[in-house]
Design an enzyme around this catalytic site. Structure first.
Site, PDB file in Angstrom:
ATOM      1  N   ASN A 199       3.116   5.053   0.443  1.00  0.00           N
ATOM      2  CA  ASN A 199       2.670   3.802   1.057  1.00  0.00           C
ATOM      3  C   ASN A 199       3.537   3.546   2.289  1.00  0.00           C
ATOM      4  O   ASN A 199       4.699   3.179   2.161  1.00  0.00           O
ATOM      5  CB  ASN A 199       2.825   2.678   0.012  1.00  0.00           C
ATOM      6  CG  ASN A 199       2.489   1.303   0.571  1.00  0.00           C
ATOM      7  OD1 ASN A 199       2.017   1.174   1.687  1.00  0.00           O
ATOM      8  ND2 ASN A 199       2.754   0.270  -0.231  1.00  0.00           N
ATOM      9  N   HIS A 202      -1.260  -5.014  -4.109  1.00  0.00           N
ATOM     10  CA  HIS A 202       0.178  -4.740  -3.964  1.00  0.00           C
ATOM     11  C   HIS A 202       0.954  -6.053  -4.033  1.00  0.00           C
ATOM     12  O   HIS A 202       0.488  -7.086  -3.538  1.00  0.00           O
ATOM     13  CB  HIS A 202       0.433  -4.032  -2.628  1.00  0.00           C
ATOM     14  CG  HIS A 202       1.830  -3.504  -2.536  1.00  0.00           C
ATOM     15  ND1 HIS A 202       2.901  -4.304  -2.238  1.00  0.00           N
ATOM     16  CD2 HIS A 202       2.328  -2.260  -2.765  1.00  0.00           C
ATOM     17  CE1 HIS A 202       4.006  -3.568  -2.268  1.00  0.00           C
ATOM     18  NE2 HIS A 202       3.684  -2.326  -2.585  1.00  0.00           N
ATOM     19  N   GLU A 229       3.376  -7.186  -2.442  1.00  0.00           N
ATOM     20  CA  GLU A 229       3.658  -7.848  -1.162  1.00  0.00           C
ATOM     21  C   GLU A 229       2.468  -8.701  -0.733  1.00  0.00           C
ATOM     22  O   GLU A 229       2.637  -9.782  -0.168  1.00  0.00           O
ATOM     23  CB  GLU A 229       4.020  -6.793  -0.097  1.00  0.00           C
ATOM     24  CG  GLU A 229       5.434  -6.278  -0.321  1.00  0.00           C
ATOM     25  CD  GLU A 229       5.679  -4.849   0.128  1.00  0.00           C
ATOM     26  OE1 GLU A 229       4.878  -4.281   0.878  1.00  0.00           O
ATOM     27  OE2 GLU A 229       6.709  -4.289  -0.301  1.00  0.00           O
ATOM     28  N   GLU A 267       4.383  -1.479 -10.701  1.00  0.00           N
ATOM     29  CA  GLU A 267       5.428  -1.671  -9.700  1.00  0.00           C
ATOM     30  C   GLU A 267       6.186  -2.967  -9.985  1.00  0.00           C
ATOM     31  O   GLU A 267       5.752  -4.050  -9.543  1.00  0.00           O
ATOM     32  CB  GLU A 267       4.813  -1.759  -8.304  1.00  0.00           C
ATOM     33  CG  GLU A 267       4.111  -0.506  -7.855  1.00  0.00           C
ATOM     34  CD  GLU A 267       4.146  -0.371  -6.336  1.00  0.00           C
ATOM     35  OE1 GLU A 267       4.643   0.636  -5.847  1.00  0.00           O
ATOM     36  OE2 GLU A 267       3.692  -1.293  -5.649  1.00  0.00           O
TER      37      GLU A 267
END
Ligand code: PGA
Length: 254
Positions: free
Chosen positions: A9, A94, A96, A166
Site C-alpha cells: 500500500n 483502511h 486511515e 490491521e
C-alpha cells in the site's frame, strides 16, 4: 492450501517519477510463482504503474473506490473506472480512511457491493485501536466490523473478500503486533467466517498489516492463520518489499 498474498500500500506517497521508478524496480524482479503480489499506488499513478507492470506477475489495485456509479459525483473514482483501467484489487475500509475521512461500516459495505459488482477483488481492512485492545475489546471490535459487512453483503459477497487484519496501533508505528497477537485475531476471524460460510471459509485469505518489514515478516508468515501481508512503509522500498515476498515464498516450503 491458500496462496499467500503480499500487498504493498503506497498510500499518498511519491510523485510520478517515484511511482515509475518503484514500478520499474518491481517489473525487473523475479517473483516466486507460488505467492501473489500486488501494489496499490495513488489513483493518479495507477495508469503508469499498470503500464510498467503489464508483463509482470505483480497485480495493481486501487486504495479506495466510490460507493457511487458513474454520474454527477465530483471527485469520485468509480469501481467501474478502476476495473476498466485494469485494476484487479481494491482496498476498502483502511483505518486511515475510517479515522480521517470518517468512513463507517455502512459506507464501507456500499463501497464493497459496488466493487464486487464491477468485478474487483476487494481487500476489506478491519482492526481495533490501542484503547480498544487495552480494554480487551479487540475481538468484539473486529468481529463487529465484520458482522456489519456480512449483514450488508450476505454470504455470497462475504465469500469473495480478502480480509486484512490491521490493528490501528500497529500501522505506521514501527510496532507490529507480535506473531501470537496477530495469529490469535486471525483465528477468531477464521472461526467467525466458518460459522457464516461453512467450508468455503477455508478458501478466504486473511492477511496481516501493521509495520510489517523484512525483519518480522518470516515470523508472521510462519503462523498458521496468516495468509500474507498488507505492507505500507516497507513497500516503498523495492528491495525490502521483494524480501518480504521471499519470506512468504519460503513459508510455503516449510
Ligand atoms: P505500515 O502500513 O506497514 O506502514 O504500518 C500498513 C497499512 O496501513 O496498510
Amino acid at each position: 492450501m491458500r496462496r499467500k498474498l503480499v500487498a504493498g500500500n503506497w498510500k499518498a506517497n511519491g510523485l510520478m517519477a517515484d511511482a515509475r521508478a518503484l514500478a520499474q524496480s518491481l517489473a525487473s524482479a523475479l517473483w516466486h510463482d507460488e505467492v501473489d503480489v500486488a501494489v496499490f499506488p495513488p489513483f493518479v499513478h495507477l495508469s503508469a504503474t499498470l503500464d510498467t507492470l503489464r508483463a509482470s506477475p505483480v497485480a495493481v489495485g486501487a486504495q479506495d473506490s466510490s460507493e457511487f456509479p458513474a454520474g454527477a459525483y465530483t471527485g469520485e473514482v468509480t469501481a467501474e473506472m478502476l476495473a476498466d483501467l485494469g485494476c484487479g484489487f481494491v482496498l476498502i475500509g483502511h483505518s486511515e480512511r475510517r479515522t480521517l475521512l470518517r468512513e463507517d461500516d455502512r459506507l464501507i459495505g456500499r463501497k464493497l457491493s459496488k466493487a464486487l459488482a464491477c468485478g474487483l477483488k476487494p481487500i476489506l481492512c478491519v482492526g481495533e485501536t490501542a484503547e480498544e485492545r487495552d480494554q480487551s475489546r479487540a475481538e468484539e471490535v473486529v468481529l463487529g466490523q465484520l458482522n456489519s459487512i456480512w449483514k450488508h453483503l450476505g454470504a455470497d459477497g462475504l465469500s469473495r473478500l480478502t480480509i486484512a487484519y490491521e490493528p490501528v496501533w500497529a500501522i505506521g508505528t514501527g510496532r507490529s503486533a507480535s506473531p501470537q497477537e496477530a495469529d490469535e485475531v486471525h483465528h477468531w476471524i477464521r472461526n467467525w467466517l466458518v460459522q457464516r460460510l461453512g467450508l468455503p471459509a477455508r478458501n478466504l485469505r486473511i492477511i496481516y498489516g501493521g509495520s510489517v518489514n523484512r525483519t518480522n515478516a518470516a515470523q508472521l508468515f510462519a503462523c498458521k492463520n496468516i495468509d500474507g501481508a498488507l505492507v505500507g512503509g516497507a513497500s516503498l522500498k523495492p528491495d525490502e518489499f521483494y524480501e518480504i515476498h521471499l519470506h512468504a515464498a519460503a513459508s510455503r516450503l516449510r
